[in-house]
Design a protein around this motif. Structure first.
Motif, PDB file in Angstrom:
ATOM      1  N   TRP A   3       0.826  -1.204   0.000  1.00  0.00           N
ATOM      2  CA  TRP A   3       0.000   0.000   0.000  1.00  0.00           C
ATOM      3  C   TRP A   3       0.862   1.257   0.000  1.00  0.00           C
ATOM      4  CZ3 TRP A   3      -4.711  -0.193  -1.503  1.00  0.00           C
ATOM      5  CH2 TRP A   3      -5.469  -1.351  -1.299  1.00  0.00           C
ATOM      6  N   THR A   4       1.244   1.624  -1.186  1.00  0.00           N
ATOM      7  CA  THR A   4       2.044   2.839  -1.320  1.00  0.00           C
ATOM      8  C   THR A   4       1.090   4.023  -1.178  1.00  0.00           C
ATOM      9  OG1 THR A   4       1.642   2.949  -3.693  1.00  0.00           O
ATOM     10  CG2 THR A   4       3.560   1.704  -2.967  1.00  0.00           C
ATOM     11  N   ASP A   5       1.670   5.168  -0.986  1.00  0.00           N
ATOM     12  CA  ASP A   5       0.836   6.356  -0.834  1.00  0.00           C
ATOM     13  C   ASP A   5      -0.091   6.536  -2.031  1.00  0.00           C
ATOM     14  OD1 ASP A   5       2.353   6.630   1.366  1.00  0.00           O
ATOM     15  OD2 ASP A   5       2.792   8.753   1.094  1.00  0.00           O
ATOM     16  N   GLU A   6       0.489   6.308  -3.196  1.00  0.00           N
ATOM     17  CA  GLU A   6      -0.324   6.471  -4.395  1.00  0.00           C
ATOM     18  C   GLU A   6      -1.522   5.556  -4.414  1.00  0.00           C
ATOM     19  OE1 GLU A   6       1.807   6.232  -8.026  1.00  0.00           O
ATOM     20  OE2 GLU A   6       3.414   7.536  -7.314  1.00  0.00           O
ATOM     21  N   ARG A   7      -1.216   4.294  -4.130  1.00  0.00           N
ATOM     22  CA  ARG A   7      -2.280   3.293  -4.151  1.00  0.00           C
ATOM     23  C   ARG A   7      -3.343   3.607  -3.111  1.00  0.00           C
ATOM     24  NH1 ARG A   7      -1.188  -1.365  -6.686  1.00  0.00           N
ATOM     25  NH2 ARG A   7      -1.956  -2.802  -5.119  1.00  0.00           N
ATOM     26  N   GLU A   9      -4.080   6.446  -2.001  1.00  0.00           N
ATOM     27  CA  GLU A   9      -4.842   7.616  -2.438  1.00  0.00           C
ATOM     28  C   GLU A   9      -5.910   7.256  -3.451  1.00  0.00           C
ATOM     29  OE1 GLU A   9      -3.691  11.786  -3.748  1.00  0.00           O
ATOM     30  OE2 GLU A   9      -1.852  11.024  -2.804  1.00  0.00           O
ATOM     31  N   LEU A  10      -5.485   6.429  -4.395  1.00  0.00           N
ATOM     32  CA  LEU A  10      -6.449   5.997  -5.396  1.00  0.00           C
ATOM     33  C   LEU A  10      -7.585   5.250  -4.710  1.00  0.00           C
ATOM     34  CD1 LEU A  10      -7.314   5.749  -8.249  1.00  0.00           C
ATOM     35  CD2 LEU A  10      -5.822   3.773  -8.523  1.00  0.00           C
ATOM     36  N   LEU A  11      -7.203   4.464  -3.746  1.00  0.00           N
ATOM     37  CA  LEU A  11      -8.202   3.703  -2.993  1.00  0.00           C
ATOM     38  C   LEU A  11      -9.200   4.663  -2.362  1.00  0.00           C
ATOM     39  CD1 LEU A  11      -9.512   1.448  -1.377  1.00  0.00           C
ATOM     40  CD2 LEU A  11      -7.614   1.559   0.207  1.00  0.00           C
ATOM     41  N   LYS A  12      -8.675   5.629  -1.666  1.00  0.00           N
ATOM     42  CA  LYS A  12      -9.548   6.603  -1.001  1.00  0.00           C
ATOM     43  C   LYS A  12     -10.460   7.284  -2.002  1.00  0.00           C
ATOM     44  CE  LYS A  12      -6.481   7.946   2.809  1.00  0.00           C
ATOM     45  NZ  LYS A  12      -5.588   9.023   3.287  1.00  0.00           N
ATOM     46  N   LYS A  13      -9.830   7.716  -3.076  1.00  0.00           N
ATOM     47  CA  LYS A  13     -10.593   8.416  -4.091  1.00  0.00           C
ATOM     48  C   LYS A  13     -11.760   7.576  -4.606  1.00  0.00           C
ATOM     49  CE  LYS A  13     -10.363  10.136  -8.782  1.00  0.00           C
ATOM     50  NZ  LYS A  13      -9.811   9.724 -10.092  1.00  0.00           N
ATOM     51  N   MET A  14     -11.389   6.390  -5.088  1.00  0.00           N
ATOM     52  CA  MET A  14     -12.418   5.525  -5.652  1.00  0.00           C
ATOM     53  C   MET A  14     -13.491   5.147  -4.644  1.00  0.00           C
ATOM     54  SD  MET A  14     -10.214   3.083  -8.159  1.00  0.00           S
ATOM     55  CE  MET A  14     -11.629   2.384  -9.008  1.00  0.00           C
ATOM     56  N   TRP A  15     -13.036   4.884  -3.417  1.00  0.00           N
ATOM     57  CA  TRP A  15     -13.988   4.468  -2.392  1.00  0.00           C
ATOM     58  C   TRP A  15     -14.988   5.594  -2.126  1.00  0.00           C
ATOM     59  CZ3 TRP A  15     -15.322  -0.034  -0.374  1.00  0.00           C
ATOM     60  CH2 TRP A  15     -16.089  -0.047   0.787  1.00  0.00           C
ATOM     61  N   SER A  16     -14.476   6.782  -2.026  1.00  0.00           N
ATOM     62  CA  SER A  16     -15.379   7.900  -1.753  1.00  0.00           C
ATOM     63  C   SER A  16     -16.263   8.195  -2.947  1.00  0.00           C
ATOM     64  CB  SER A  16     -14.571   9.144  -1.373  1.00  0.00           C
ATOM     65  OG  SER A  16     -13.744   9.530  -2.450  1.00  0.00           O
ATOM     66  N   LEU A  28      -6.510  -1.175  -9.059  1.00  0.00           N
ATOM     67  CA  LEU A  28      -5.196  -1.169  -8.425  1.00  0.00           C
ATOM     68  C   LEU A  28      -4.331  -2.307  -8.952  1.00  0.00           C
ATOM     69  CD1 LEU A  28      -6.214  -0.488  -4.736  1.00  0.00           C
ATOM     70  CD2 LEU A  28      -4.932   1.037  -6.217  1.00  0.00           C
ATOM     71  N   GLY A  29      -4.953  -3.427  -9.067  1.00  0.00           N
ATOM     72  CA  GLY A  29      -4.206  -4.595  -9.508  1.00  0.00           C
ATOM     73  C   GLY A  29      -3.329  -5.131  -8.398  1.00  0.00           C
ATOM     74  N   GLY A  30      -3.146  -6.423  -8.406  1.00  0.00           N
ATOM     75  CA  GLY A  30      -2.284  -7.008  -7.386  1.00  0.00           C
ATOM     76  C   GLY A  30      -2.927  -7.183  -6.023  1.00  0.00           C
ATOM     77  N   VAL A  31      -4.168  -6.821  -5.951  1.00  0.00           N
ATOM     78  CA  VAL A  31      -4.870  -7.019  -4.689  1.00  0.00           C
ATOM     79  C   VAL A  31      -6.283  -7.533  -4.932  1.00  0.00           C
ATOM     80  CG1 VAL A  31      -3.655  -5.310  -3.298  1.00  0.00           C
ATOM     81  CG2 VAL A  31      -5.549  -4.615  -4.740  1.00  0.00           C
ATOM     82  N   THR A  32      -6.824  -8.172  -3.946  1.00  0.00           N
ATOM     83  CA  THR A  32      -8.180  -8.682  -4.067  1.00  0.00           C
ATOM     84  C   THR A  32      -9.125  -7.681  -3.430  1.00  0.00           C
ATOM     85  OG1 THR A  32      -8.126  -9.759  -1.922  1.00  0.00           O
ATOM     86  CG2 THR A  32      -7.355 -11.034  -3.830  1.00  0.00           C
ATOM     87  N   ARG A  33     -10.382  -7.921  -3.630  1.00  0.00           N
ATOM     88  CA  ARG A  33     -11.343  -6.994  -3.058  1.00  0.00           C
ATOM     89  C   ARG A  33     -11.278  -7.083  -1.541  1.00  0.00           C
ATOM     90  NH1 ARG A  33     -16.342  -8.133  -1.370  1.00  0.00           N
ATOM     91  NH2 ARG A  33     -16.817 -10.292  -0.940  1.00  0.00           N
ATOM     92  N   ASN A  34     -10.915  -8.237  -1.054  1.00  0.00           N
ATOM     93  CA  ASN A  34     -10.790  -8.408   0.391  1.00  0.00           C
ATOM     94  C   ASN A  34      -9.711  -7.493   0.922  1.00  0.00           C
ATOM     95  OD1 ASN A  34     -12.665 -10.416   1.326  1.00  0.00           O
ATOM     96  ND2 ASN A  34     -11.541 -11.854   0.047  1.00  0.00           N
ATOM     97  N   ALA A  35      -8.634  -7.463   0.212  1.00  0.00           N
ATOM     98  CA  ALA A  35      -7.521  -6.607   0.618  1.00  0.00           C
ATOM     99  C   ALA A  35      -7.989  -5.163   0.674  1.00  0.00           C
ATOM    100  CB  ALA A  35      -6.373  -6.761  -0.355  1.00  0.00           C
TER     101      ALA A  35
END
Length: 208
Positions: A3-7, A9-16, A28-35
């Motif tokens: 979980w890099t800062d970029e990732r 951030e994208l997570l936060k963005k998309m989630w919101s 994101l790739g490389g991660v599951t929805r569970n992650a």
DNA sequence: CCCTGATTCGC
DNA sequence: GCGAATCAGG
């Protein structure tokens, strides 16, 4: 992956933005929805809604999460009048990919009045609706058949594996999407792929 | 069956 | 902290 800062951030963005965990995971790739879900919780930004401030129980989780929401509620449509569901000259590109509406995107606002009537906006992305052009009669017949047993899904019910072929007039309540299982990789079911993607071969018109 | 998020718990 | 497994639901 980590979980890099970029990732994050994208997570936060998309989630919101209301994206689902699985969609975020794919992006994101490389991660599951569970992650993704796990991370979301650890970040304390579980509750996405600006609503439901935890009525009578467990205000617990995300207590220390400010979560500034800026509900990106998009206007359904400023322009109420839609010209005419004219039969759009069949999209017959040598290179397929008739880019369907933005069905993939999360509709910010459900076009459904709670009176039960479904009010489909039908913005500018008027779908393929091929006119009985140079499509094999068989394919067309097939489509007619299929439409009988279509799932008749609404825009919001479409997923990556449901046929996104639109049926009917978007301006009426009788509008729906096929919804049958899509063909591997394609946005449509077998029958609709048949009319959506014409082989170039059949396009050669009377010699030039 | 497809999908959704929530929780648990060994790592 | 991480995320697979699991749970609970639509």
């Amino acid at each position: 992956m980590s979980w890099t800062d970029e990732r994050v951030e994208l997570l936060k963005k998309m989630w919101s933005e209301g994206q689902s965990a699985s969609q975020i995971a794919k992006e994101l790739g490389g991660v599951t929805r569970n992650a993704v879900i796990g991370k979301v919780h650890r970040l304390g930004l579980s509750n996405r809604a600006g609503a439901a401030p935890a009525p009578a129980a467990a205000p617990a989780a995300a207590a220390a999460a400010p979560v500034k929401e800026a509900k990106p509620v998009k206007e359904p449509r400023p322009e109420p009048e839609i010209a005419e569901p004219v039969a759009p000259a069949a999209a017959a590109e040598p290179e397929p990919e008739p880019a369907i509406p933005a069905a993939e995107e999360r509709p910010a606002a459900a076009p459904v009045s709670r009176t039960g009537k479904t009010i489909v906006p039908a913005g500018q992305p008027l779908p393929p609706q091929p006119s009985a052009n140079e499509i094999s009669p068989e394919a067309l017949a097939k489509v007619s058949e299929v439409e009988k047993k279509a799932k008749k899904l609404t825009l919001m019910e479409l997923t990556e594996r449901t046929c996104k072929w639109p049926v009917g007039d978007p301006a009426t309540p009788d509008f729906w999407f096929c919804g049958l299982p899509v063909q591997q990789g394609k946005p449509y079911c077998e029958a609709h792929v048949g009319v959506a993607f014409q082989p170039m071969s059949s396009r050669r018109d009377r010699r030039r």
